[in-house]
Write a protein that holds these residues in place. Structure first.
Motif, PDB file in Angstrom:
ATOM      1  N   GLN A 153      -2.675   8.947  -5.152  1.00 26.58           N
ATOM      2  CA  GLN A 153      -2.969   8.159  -3.940  1.00 26.58           C
ATOM      3  C   GLN A 153      -3.754   6.915  -4.331  1.00 26.58           C
ATOM      4  OE1 GLN A 153      -6.308   7.911  -2.639  1.00 26.58           O
ATOM      5  NE2 GLN A 153      -7.297   9.497  -3.886  1.00 26.58           N
ATOM      6  N   ASP A 154      -3.510   5.850  -3.586  1.00 27.39           N
ATOM      7  CA  ASP A 154      -4.130   4.559  -3.912  1.00 27.39           C
ATOM      8  C   ASP A 154      -5.107   4.115  -2.821  1.00 27.39           C
ATOM      9  OD1 ASP A 154      -1.287   2.406  -2.992  1.00 27.39           O
ATOM     10  OD2 ASP A 154      -2.416   3.924  -1.874  1.00 27.39           O
ATOM     11  N   ASN A 208       0.849  -1.193   0.000  1.00 31.05           N
ATOM     12  CA  ASN A 208       0.000   0.000   0.000  1.00 31.05           C
ATOM     13  C   ASN A 208       0.885   1.243   0.000  1.00 31.05           C
ATOM     14  OD1 ASN A 208      -1.903   1.918   0.299  1.00 31.05           O
ATOM     15  ND2 ASN A 208      -2.923   1.000   2.034  1.00 31.05           N
ATOM     16  N   ALA A 209       0.933   1.981  -1.139  1.00 30.00           N
ATOM     17  CA  ALA A 209       1.868   3.097  -1.260  1.00 30.00           C
ATOM     18  C   ALA A 209       1.385   4.336  -0.531  1.00 30.00           C
ATOM     19  CB  ALA A 209       2.111   3.405  -2.731  1.00 30.00           C
ATOM     20  N   GLY A 210       0.089   4.544  -0.385  1.00 31.85           N
ATOM     21  CA  GLY A 210      -0.413   5.757   0.268  1.00 31.85           C
ATOM     22  C   GLY A 210      -0.429   6.922  -0.707  1.00 31.85           C
ATOM     23  N   CYS A 217       1.400  17.101  -0.693  1.00 32.89           N
ATOM     24  CA  CYS A 217       0.085  16.663  -1.129  1.00 32.89           C
ATOM     25  C   CYS A 217      -0.494  15.785  -0.025  1.00 32.89           C
ATOM     26  CB  CYS A 217       0.211  15.872  -2.427  1.00 32.89           C
ATOM     27  SG  CYS A 217      -1.333  15.220  -3.074  1.00 32.89           S
ATOM     28  N   ALA A 218      -1.795  15.846   0.162  1.00 29.30           N
ATOM     29  CA  ALA A 218      -2.444  15.036   1.200  1.00 29.30           C
ATOM     30  C   ALA A 218      -3.803  14.570   0.702  1.00 29.30           C
ATOM     31  CB  ALA A 218      -2.595  15.830   2.490  1.00 29.30           C
ATOM     32  N   LEU A 247      -5.744  13.011   7.726  1.00 30.46           N
ATOM     33  CA  LEU A 247      -5.021  13.314   6.500  1.00 30.46           C
ATOM     34  C   LEU A 247      -3.820  12.391   6.358  1.00 30.46           C
ATOM     35  CD1 LEU A 247      -4.966  17.196   6.635  1.00 30.46           C
ATOM     36  CD2 LEU A 247      -5.874  15.863   4.732  1.00 30.46           C
ATOM     37  N   HIS A 248      -3.583  11.946   5.121  1.00 24.88           N
ATOM     38  CA  HIS A 248      -2.395  11.175   4.787  1.00 24.88           C
ATOM     39  C   HIS A 248      -1.542  12.048   3.875  1.00 24.88           C
ATOM     40  CE1 HIS A 248      -3.931   7.199   6.190  1.00 24.88           C
ATOM     41  NE2 HIS A 248      -5.050   7.854   6.066  1.00 24.88           N
ATOM     42  N   PHE A 249      -0.296  12.281   4.266  1.00 29.92           N
ATOM     43  CA  PHE A 249       0.576  13.169   3.508  1.00 29.92           C
ATOM     44  C   PHE A 249       1.595  12.379   2.702  1.00 29.92           C
ATOM     45  CE2 PHE A 249      -0.149  17.561   4.773  1.00 29.92           C
ATOM     46  CZ  PHE A 249      -0.984  17.398   5.867  1.00 29.92           C
TER      47      PHE A 249
END
Lengths: 111, 113
Positions: free
Chosen positions: B25-26, B1-3, B91-92, B102-104
């Motif tokens: 984002q994946d 999972n790259a995020g 980027c998030a 949030l995922h950054f």
């Protein structure tokens, strides 16, 4: 959007407990409070989130009083590696969610 | 999972040049954001998107453009680079839920000379 206010900076010594308070007077009923940690040259990362009362995970605790107008991030027994900027963010679901960050709190842990 | 993945990691531009910062984002997140962070300062929101085909301005949109043709990708375009755009860009992404964090990405360090 609830605006947040935090201290600009804090110093602590290794092994001490650190409490960082965030003020969010205009928080709405369905809003959550989320804290992020940012190291230099890295993107912020999620630490902890809460809605009310107390939340604890392996990294920190989050205390939220009944009126929810503030929250306190508690870091137990900090180490040098906890030196970072800490941001609190108030979020709500909705069709247009403009997430803006405040200045954050620079925590410096001294040996 | 790259995020959340940002490319490039570093870039040097001359004044007046253009470039696109890539973000993908994946996690099937609807909401995506672009922030810039100047040295010693906090994060400033440039643009955000609540879904494919929908974008909106943040706090500091001047000099930038975005598009959101797919859920996964949210590129940021600089048309005429200026020294004031020297910054680190993050980027998030997140879901449309109040309790979704949030995922950054790891950021793109841009220097304009």
């Amino acid at each position: 959007l609830a605006k947040t206010t935090q201290p600009i900076s804090m110093d602590s010594y290794e092994g001490q407990e650190v409490n960082i308070t965030c003020s969010h007077n205009n928080i709405a009923t369905n809003d959550y409070i989320t804290w992020y940690q940012q190291f230099p040259s890295q993107g912020p990362r999620f630490i902890i989130q809460g809605y009310k009362t107390k939340v604890t995970n392996e990294v920190a605790s989050l205390f939220i009083p009944a009126d929810r107008k503030s929250s306190t991030l508690s870091l137990p027994r900090v180490s040098l590696s906890d030196t970072a900027v800490y941001y609190c963010l108030v979020t709500s679901s909705g069709s247009a969610r403009q997430l803006t960050f405040g200045s954050g709190t620079q925590l410096t842990v001294l040996p | 999972n790259a995020g959340v993945t940002q490319t490039p990691k570093f870039r040097i531009l001359k004044i007046g040049q253009s470039m696109t910062l890539q973000c993908t984002q994946d996690m099937n997140h609807n909401y995506m954001y672009w922030y810039r962070q100047d040295p010693g300062m906090g994060l400033k929101l440039i643009y955000y998107s609540v879904g494919a085909g929908i974008t909106d301005k943040g706090e500091v949109p001047n000099g930038y453009n975005v598009s959101r043709s797919t859920t996964e990708d949210f590129p940021l375009r600089l048309e005429l680079a200026a020294p004031s755009q020297t910054s680190v860009y993050f980027c998030a992404s997140t879901r449309d839920r109040a309790n979704s964090p949030l995922h950054f990405g790891n950021g793109t360090r841009l220097t304009v000379t």
